[in-house]
Motif scaffolding. Structure first.
Motif, PDB file in Angstrom:
ATOM      1  N   TYR A 181       4.528   6.194  10.280  1.00 27.73           N
ATOM      2  CA  TYR A 181       3.793   5.054   9.695  1.00 27.73           C
ATOM      3  C   TYR A 181       2.980   5.309   8.428  1.00 27.73           C
ATOM      4  O   TYR A 181       2.638   4.480   7.621  1.00 27.73           O
ATOM      5  N   ASP A 182       2.459   6.528   8.245  1.00 24.22           N
ATOM      6  CA  ASP A 182       1.973   6.847   7.013  1.00 24.22           C
ATOM      7  C   ASP A 182       3.118   7.129   5.886  1.00 24.22           C
ATOM      8  O   ASP A 182       3.317   8.260   5.502  1.00 24.22           O
ATOM      9  N   MET A 183       3.419   5.901   5.382  1.00 22.54           N
ATOM     10  CA  MET A 183       4.732   6.056   4.366  1.00 22.54           C
ATOM     11  C   MET A 183       4.361   6.719   3.121  1.00 22.54           C
ATOM     12  O   MET A 183       5.346   7.293   2.597  1.00 22.54           O
ATOM     13  N   ASN A 184       3.198   6.760   2.813  1.00 21.37           N
ATOM     14  CA  ASN A 184       2.737   7.299   1.199  1.00 21.37           C
ATOM     15  C   ASN A 184       2.434   8.647   1.503  1.00 21.37           C
ATOM     16  O   ASN A 184       1.935   9.553   0.638  1.00 21.37           O
ATOM     17  N   ILE A 217      -3.415   5.597   7.427  1.00 20.53           N
ATOM     18  CA  ILE A 217      -2.377   4.745   7.584  1.00 20.53           C
ATOM     19  C   ILE A 217      -3.282   3.351   7.415  1.00 20.53           C
ATOM     20  O   ILE A 217      -4.154   2.863   8.204  1.00 20.53           O
ATOM     21  N   GLU A 226       0.785  -0.816   6.014  1.00 24.99           N
ATOM     22  CA  GLU A 226       1.847   0.402   6.334  1.00 24.99           C
ATOM     23  C   GLU A 226       2.113   0.141   7.848  1.00 24.99           C
ATOM     24  O   GLU A 226       3.749   0.051   8.194  1.00 24.99           O
ATOM     25  N   TYR A 227       1.433  -0.024   8.645  1.00 27.05           N
ATOM     26  CA  TYR A 227       1.623  -0.034  10.139  1.00 27.05           C
ATOM     27  C   TYR A 227       2.384  -1.530  10.383  1.00 27.05           C
ATOM     28  O   TYR A 227       3.492  -1.748  10.888  1.00 27.05           O
ATOM     29  N   THR A 279       5.743  -1.253   8.832  1.00 25.37           N
ATOM     30  CA  THR A 279       6.978  -0.507   9.613  1.00 25.37           C
ATOM     31  C   THR A 279       7.438  -1.240  10.845  1.00 25.37           C
ATOM     32  O   THR A 279       8.405  -1.024  11.214  1.00 25.37           O
TER      33      THR A 279
END
Length: 316
Positions: free
Chosen positions: A114-117, A122, A126-127, A130
């Motif tokens: 979830y922590d894409m960057n 988060i 992002e959540y 995703t």
């Protein structure tokens, strides 16, 4: 979509099983230990309460000297204000932290997805992207049960905002833990109750009648008699759950049902450990006092060393 909505899908899956309400809806705190709390016959209860069940097994493989060395390091971690004492509040927090390890492991398992960057937080975006991103542009038009997915998205957003205590749209690890496991956090109590009412309240009047209550647990086949436990649940509804006897469960009554007031076992254990080791009776304990009673906190069988286990738990 990397994962289904962890928060909502779990709730929807729970509804599918016809089991007594006590087993499905009520949120009990996990026991500190499977052992009886009787210090006259050993300290295994205290070991599992202080370390967590899995870590207690690890210490059983250590020599006394190794146990004391690791315990000394733990004491330094518990003493968060670094005043040289372990207070009741510090020990209470530590015990609750050890008992929540299984929750932390679940959060850690999904965090990076979830922590894409990779910024250590988060965001709601992002959540949402995703979990639902594949469908968002189409507004779920290619999903057979469009209404269900929209409802799940709205429910997740509401829960996320409740968990996000500073209202910045970004969840820290603690806030994300509250999002995934709201039953573990007092400030999430209202959303747990609200979601439960929504799951069971089929006519949308904001409260639960007897038929909705039973229907959440049992859907009889044609002509099938009600099992005895269902009859017991009807009695529970009318005599206990429906406190004001109006024929419905409102939010307060649902809260008493699913989030019962319980003894704080971690609090009691912290008091017990301090009472048993506080030689000068100042209601706090020093590292010296703890190490003098090391076998009560961690113990050791001083037999098989289990090298593979100790290597995996060096964080203690």
């Amino acid at each position: 979509m990397l994962l289904g909505s962890l928060a909502s899908l779990c709730a929807l899956a729970a509804v599918a099983f016809a089991v007594p309400a006590q087993e499905k809806r009520i949120h009990h705190h996990a026991d500190l230990s499977d052992h009886a709390h009787d210090d006259t016959h050993g300290f295994q209860y205290d070991h599992e309460a202080f370390l967590g069940k899995e870590e207690a097994k690890t210490f059983d493989q250590l020599t006394p000297d190794e146990s004391k060395e690791k315990l000394a390091k733990i004491v330094d971690r518990i003493d968060t204000d670094k005043d040289g004492f372990v207070s009741h509040s510090e020990l209470h927090y530590w015990i609750k932290h050890r008992q929540r390890r299984y929750i932390e492991e679940n959060v850690n398992k999904h965090w990076n997805e979830y922590d894409m960057n990779q910024d250590g937080k988060i965001s709601w975006e992002e959540y949402k992207n995703t979990t639902y991103g594949y469908y968002l542009g189409e507004e779920f038009d290619d999903i057979e049960d469009k209404a269900t997915y929209k409802s799940m998205l709205m429910r997740d957003e509401r829960r996320f905002k409740m968990a996000d205590r500073d209202r910045d749209g970004i969840a820290t690890r603690e806030e994300f833990t509250a999002f995934l496991h709201p039953e573990e956090f007092d400030y999430m109590r209202d959303v747990v109750v609200q979601e439960t009412v929504e799951d069971i309240d089929k006519n949308g009047d904001g409260k639960i009648n007897i038929n909705e209550y039973i229907g959440d647990m049992f859907s009889p086949e044609s002509g099938e008699p009600e099992p005895e436990w269902v009859q017991t649940e009807r009695k529970q509804f009318s005599e206990i759950r429906d406190a004001n006897k109006d024929g419905y469960l409102d939010a307060n009554e649902v809260a008493h049902w699913i989030l019962p007031g319980e003894v704080d076992h971690a609090d009691n254990e912290a008091k017990h450990l301090i009472h048993a080791t506080d030689t000068d009776k100042d209601e706090k304990i020093t590292k010296k006092e703890i190490l003098a009673n090391w076998n009560m906190f961690v113990g050791s069988q001083a037999t098989n060393y289990g090298e593979d286990l100790t290597k995996r738990h060096d964080e203690l």
